[in-house]
Design a protein around this motif. Structure first.
Motif, PDB file in Angstrom:
ATOM      1  N   ASP A 281     149.368  86.965  -0.046  1.00 17.10           N
ATOM      2  CA  ASP A 281     148.837  85.703   0.466  1.00 17.10           C
ATOM      3  C   ASP A 281     148.444  85.823   1.936  1.00 17.10           C
ATOM      4  OD1 ASP A 281     148.008  83.085   0.516  1.00 17.10           O
ATOM      5  OD2 ASP A 281     150.006  82.252   0.815  1.00 17.10           O
ATOM      6  N   LEU A 282     147.352  86.506   2.182  1.00 14.70           N
ATOM      7  CA  LEU A 282     146.815  86.684   3.531  1.00 14.70           C
ATOM      8  C   LEU A 282     145.748  85.630   3.785  1.00 14.70           C
ATOM      9  CD1 LEU A 282     146.581  88.418   6.133  1.00 14.70           C
ATOM     10  CD2 LEU A 282     144.866  89.788   4.911  1.00 14.70           C
ATOM     11  N   SER A 283     145.914  84.870   4.855  1.00 20.48           N
ATOM     12  CA  SER A 283     144.952  83.813   5.194  1.00 20.48           C
ATOM     13  C   SER A 283     144.246  84.181   6.489  1.00 20.48           C
ATOM     14  CB  SER A 283     145.665  82.463   5.350  1.00 20.48           C
ATOM     15  OG  SER A 283     146.265  82.070   4.140  1.00 20.48           O
ATOM     16  N   LEU A 284     143.001  84.634   6.373  1.00 27.07           N
ATOM     17  CA  LEU A 284     142.225  85.019   7.532  1.00 27.07           C
ATOM     18  C   LEU A 284     141.424  83.827   8.050  1.00 27.07           C
ATOM     19  CD1 LEU A 284     140.931  88.519   6.343  1.00 27.07           C
ATOM     20  CD2 LEU A 284     142.893  87.993   7.803  1.00 27.07           C
ATOM     21  N   PRO A 285     140.933  83.903   9.293  1.00 25.19           N
ATOM     22  CA  PRO A 285     140.119  82.803   9.827  1.00 25.19           C
ATOM     23  C   PRO A 285     138.931  82.478   8.933  1.00 25.19           C
ATOM     24  CG  PRO A 285     140.722  84.347  11.569  1.00 25.19           C
ATOM     25  CD  PRO A 285     141.156  84.978  10.268  1.00 25.19           C
ATOM     26  N   GLU A 286     138.368  81.299   9.149  1.00 22.42           N
ATOM     27  CA  GLU A 286     137.225  80.793   8.381  1.00 22.42           C
ATOM     28  C   GLU A 286     137.587  80.552   6.918  1.00 22.42           C
ATOM     29  OE1 GLU A 286     133.420  82.811   9.271  1.00 22.42           O
ATOM     30  OE2 GLU A 286     134.539  83.939  10.772  1.00 22.42           O
ATOM     31  N   LYS A 287     138.846  80.102   6.694  1.00 20.30           N
ATOM     32  CA  LYS A 287     139.334  79.710   5.361  1.00 20.30           C
ATOM     33  C   LYS A 287     139.150  80.829   4.336  1.00 20.30           C
ATOM     34  CE  LYS A 287     138.597  74.739   6.031  1.00 20.30           C
ATOM     35  NZ  LYS A 287     137.977  73.512   5.515  1.00 20.30           N
ATOM     36  N   CYS A 288     139.504  82.032   4.721  1.00 21.64           N
ATOM     37  CA  CYS A 288     139.417  83.179   3.818  1.00 21.64           C
ATOM     38  C   CYS A 288     140.822  83.532   3.344  1.00 21.64           C
ATOM     39  CB  CYS A 288     138.778  84.367   4.528  1.00 21.64           C
ATOM     40  SG  CYS A 288     138.723  85.871   3.518  1.00 21.64           S
ATOM     41  N   GLN A 289     141.102  83.253   2.081  1.00 21.03           N
ATOM     42  CA  GLN A 289     142.431  83.499   1.524  1.00 21.03           C
ATOM     43  C   GLN A 289     142.367  84.669   0.546  1.00 21.03           C
ATOM     44  OE1 GLN A 289     143.717  82.787  -1.824  1.00 21.03           O
ATOM     45  NE2 GLN A 289     145.804  83.385  -1.255  1.00 21.03           N
ATOM     46  N   ILE A 290     143.264  85.640   0.740  1.00 17.68           N
ATOM     47  CA  ILE A 290     143.331  86.832  -0.110  1.00 17.68           C
ATOM     48  C   ILE A 290     144.668  86.820  -0.831  1.00 17.68           C
ATOM     49  CG2 ILE A 290     143.347  89.355  -0.155  1.00 17.68           C
ATOM     50  CD1 ILE A 290     141.604  89.287   2.379  1.00 17.68           C
ATOM     51  N   ASP A 291     144.635  86.873  -2.158  1.00 15.18           N
ATOM     52  CA  ASP A 291     145.870  86.795  -2.935  1.00 15.18           C
ATOM     53  C   ASP A 291     146.814  87.943  -2.604  1.00 15.18           C
ATOM     54  OD1 ASP A 291     144.984  84.497  -4.141  1.00 15.18           O
ATOM     55  OD2 ASP A 291     144.206  85.506  -5.918  1.00 15.18           O
ATOM     56  N   THR A 292     146.320  89.165  -2.700  1.00 17.25           N
ATOM     57  CA  THR A 292     147.125  90.346  -2.381  1.00 17.25           C
ATOM     58  C   THR A 292     146.223  91.416  -1.766  1.00 17.25           C
ATOM     59  OG1 THR A 292     148.674  89.926  -4.205  1.00 17.25           O
ATOM     60  CG2 THR A 292     148.637  92.155  -3.303  1.00 17.25           C
ATOM     61  N   LEU A 293     146.702  92.010  -0.675  1.00 17.74           N
ATOM     62  CA  LEU A 293     145.961  93.068   0.008  1.00 17.74           C
ATOM     63  C   LEU A 293     146.840  94.318   0.066  1.00 17.74           C
ATOM     64  CD1 LEU A 293     143.234  93.316   1.849  1.00 17.74           C
ATOM     65  CD2 LEU A 293     144.880  93.432   3.709  1.00 17.74           C
ATOM     66  N   VAL A 294     146.298  95.437  -0.378  1.00 16.63           N
ATOM     67  CA  VAL A 294     147.016  96.710  -0.336  1.00 16.63           C
ATOM     68  C   VAL A 294     146.308  97.619   0.666  1.00 16.63           C
ATOM     69  CG1 VAL A 294     147.854  98.681  -1.663  1.00 16.63           C
ATOM     70  CG2 VAL A 294     147.658  96.438  -2.764  1.00 16.63           C
ATOM     71  N   ILE A 295     147.081  98.134   1.625  1.00 17.78           N
ATOM     72  CA  ILE A 295     146.527  99.041   2.633  1.00 17.78           C
ATOM     73  C   ILE A 295     147.118 100.430   2.421  1.00 17.78           C
ATOM     74  CG2 ILE A 295     146.158  99.453   5.096  1.00 17.78           C
ATOM     75  CD1 ILE A 295     146.917  96.532   5.608  1.00 17.78           C
ATOM     76  N   THR A 296     146.262 101.428   2.328  1.00 15.19           N
ATOM     77  CA  THR A 296     146.706 102.819   2.255  1.00 15.19           C
ATOM     78  C   THR A 296     145.974 103.598   3.342  1.00 15.19           C
ATOM     79  OG1 THR A 296     144.995 103.684   0.761  1.00 15.19           O
ATOM     80  CG2 THR A 296     146.856 102.515  -0.254  1.00 15.19           C
ATOM     81  N   GLN A 297     146.252 104.889   3.448  1.00 19.30           N
ATOM     82  CA  GLN A 297     145.556 105.727   4.416  1.00 19.30           C
ATOM     83  C   GLN A 297     144.157 106.102   3.943  1.00 19.30           C
ATOM     84  OE1 GLN A 297     149.263 108.400   4.702  1.00 19.30           O
ATOM     85  NE2 GLN A 297     148.219 108.751   6.678  1.00 19.30           N
ATOM     86  N   GLN A 298     143.859 105.783   2.669  1.00 21.06           N
ATOM     87  CA  GLN A 298     142.568 106.159   2.101  1.00 21.06           C
ATOM     88  C   GLN A 298     141.655 104.962   1.836  1.00 21.06           C
ATOM     89  OE1 GLN A 298     145.566 107.038   0.688  1.00 21.06           O
ATOM     90  NE2 GLN A 298     145.637 109.074   1.619  1.00 21.06           N
ATOM     91  N   ALA A 299     142.230 103.770   1.679  1.00 17.46           N
ATOM     92  CA  ALA A 299     141.410 102.609   1.322  1.00 17.46           C
ATOM     93  C   ALA A 299     142.210 101.325   1.484  1.00 17.46           C
ATOM     94  CB  ALA A 299     140.918 102.729  -0.123  1.00 17.46           C
ATOM     95  N   ILE A 300     141.481 100.215   1.453  1.00 17.48           N
ATOM     96  CA  ILE A 300     142.076  98.881   1.390  1.00 17.48           C
ATOM     97  C   ILE A 300     141.639  98.278   0.065  1.00 17.48           C
ATOM     98  CG2 ILE A 300     142.071  96.553   2.365  1.00 17.48           C
ATOM     99  CD1 ILE A 300     141.635  97.811   5.110  1.00 17.48           C
ATOM    100  N   ILE A 301     142.584  97.692  -0.657  1.00 22.45           N
ATOM    101  CA  ILE A 301     142.274  97.101  -1.959  1.00 22.45           C
ATOM    102  C   ILE A 301     142.572  95.615  -1.911  1.00 22.45           C
ATOM    103  CG2 ILE A 301     142.689  97.158  -4.442  1.00 22.45           C
ATOM    104  CD1 ILE A 301     143.879 100.089  -2.378  1.00 22.45           C
ATOM    105  N   ILE A 302     141.564  94.809  -2.224  1.00 20.62           N
ATOM    106  CA  ILE A 302     141.705  93.351  -2.287  1.00 20.62           C
ATOM    107  C   ILE A 302     141.871  92.952  -3.750  1.00 20.62           C
ATOM    108  CG2 ILE A 302     140.525  91.151  -1.925  1.00 20.62           C
ATOM    109  CD1 ILE A 302     139.083  92.484   0.467  1.00 20.62           C
TER     110      ILE A 302
END
Length: 318
Positions: free
Chosen positions: A67-88
């Motif tokens: 549940d990541l809430s970025l500015p401009e009303k951008c809500q991401i259910d789940t964000l995965v960060i790795t050293q190779q990619a970001i997965i939304i």
């Protein structure tokens, strides 16, 4: 590693409080019931994904933000960060037949009853989120690819007319899909990954849906005020010598007004005066209202005659 866990959205409490104070035949009651149903279904689907990823332990360093809430009303259910990619990951938990339509991009839901509803396309949601995350990643000059996937919460759900460039997973397969990602040749260091995760958390600010009544364009005069009994919800409580008494279920409480005032801020407006508090709680005079408000952990503004009380930024609703 999960660096931010999901919390149940406050709007669910708000919708429930609004329905409790809304007359049975209110013209917008059905709309609020639909909003409550959608909110419960949404968090249910997201929690289903959380369960599937609870024991996610791949052979590569990673960070998970729920549940990541970025500015401009951008809500991401789940964000995965790795050293190779970001997965939304965008989760959908909807009954009936689902179909993606383009030109314009919408999601069409056909219920078992035959009723047809349309929603904002999850593809548009994911692509918009991708653009927002790309802006942040570019600030660090990281060459991290950003991938997206639409996640269906339960195996019984399916979606038709999926464009070829859109990835769709069931919640059950997310774990092994992520687990089998290529983790060789890292594009950023672990320290850089941690720094990116901390920055995303620092700019995350949950959307505040309150106050609901003006936001949903409801006439406040059509909503019941007063101290509703938190136990039986059938009667308005009465103030008797510094405590509240329900004539229906006989509940006595010294602090039932805390929930009622939370509901004021969730429903009516972000500030309250002693006069408004007196009228709202059904008190006999402003002195009683002033005592109640001053004992609460509220911010104050304005002079004595025009004093307003409002919630602190870190307030947690009852």
């Amino acid at each position: 590693m999960i660096i931010k866990r999901r919390e149940r959205p406050m709007k669910i409490k708000g919708y429930k409080a609004l329905l409790a104070r809304m007359p049975e035949h209110h013209p917008k009651r059905e709309m609020i019931q639909d909003l409550l149903y959608s909110a419960n279904a949404g968090i249910g689907g997201e929690e289903r994904l959380d369960e599937c990823l609870e024991y996610f332990d791949p052979p590569y360093p990673h960070l998970i933000i729920q549940d990541l809430s970025l500015p401009e009303k951008c809500q991401i259910d789940t964000l995965v960060i790795t050293q190779q990619a970001i997965i939304i990951l965008e989760v959908k938990n909807m009954s009936g037949k689902l179909r993606l339509q383009e030109n314009p991009s919408i999601l069409i839901q056909t219920l078992p009853s035959g009723q047809v509803k349309s929603y904002k396309s999850p593809v548009v949601q994911m692509e918009t989120a991708k653009i927002r995350v790309e802006k942040i990643v570019n600030q660090y000059n990281f060459a991290l690819p950003i991938k997206t996937s639409l996640v269906l919460a339960y195996p019984s759900q399916f979606i038709e007319n999926v464009p070829s460039h859109v990835t769709v997973w069931s919640a059950d397969e997310v774990l092994y899909r992520l687990y089998r990602m290529n983790y060789s040749n890292p594009l950023i260091t672990i320290d850089e990954m941690d720094r990116l995760g901390k920055h995303l958390l620092s700019v995350s600010k949950p959307h505040n849906p309150f106050p609901l009544i003006p936001n949903l364009k409801i006439n406040p005069d059509t909503i019941n005020k007063g101290m509703l009994c938190p136990k039986c919800h059938n009667q308005k409580m009465k103030r008797l010598k510094r405590h509240w008494h329900c004539p229906y279920c006989k509940l006595s409480s010294y602090d039932a007004h805390l929930q009622a005032l939370d509901e004021w801020f969730m429903l009516f407006q972000p500030t309250i005066s002693t006069e408004e508090c007196m009228e709202y709680l059904g008190l006999q005079n402003t002195l009683s209202a002033s005592r109640i408000l001053k004992k609460m952990d509220l911010e104050q503004s304005g002079g004595k005659k025009f004093r307003q009380y409002h919630l602190k930024e870190n307030h947690r609703f009852q």
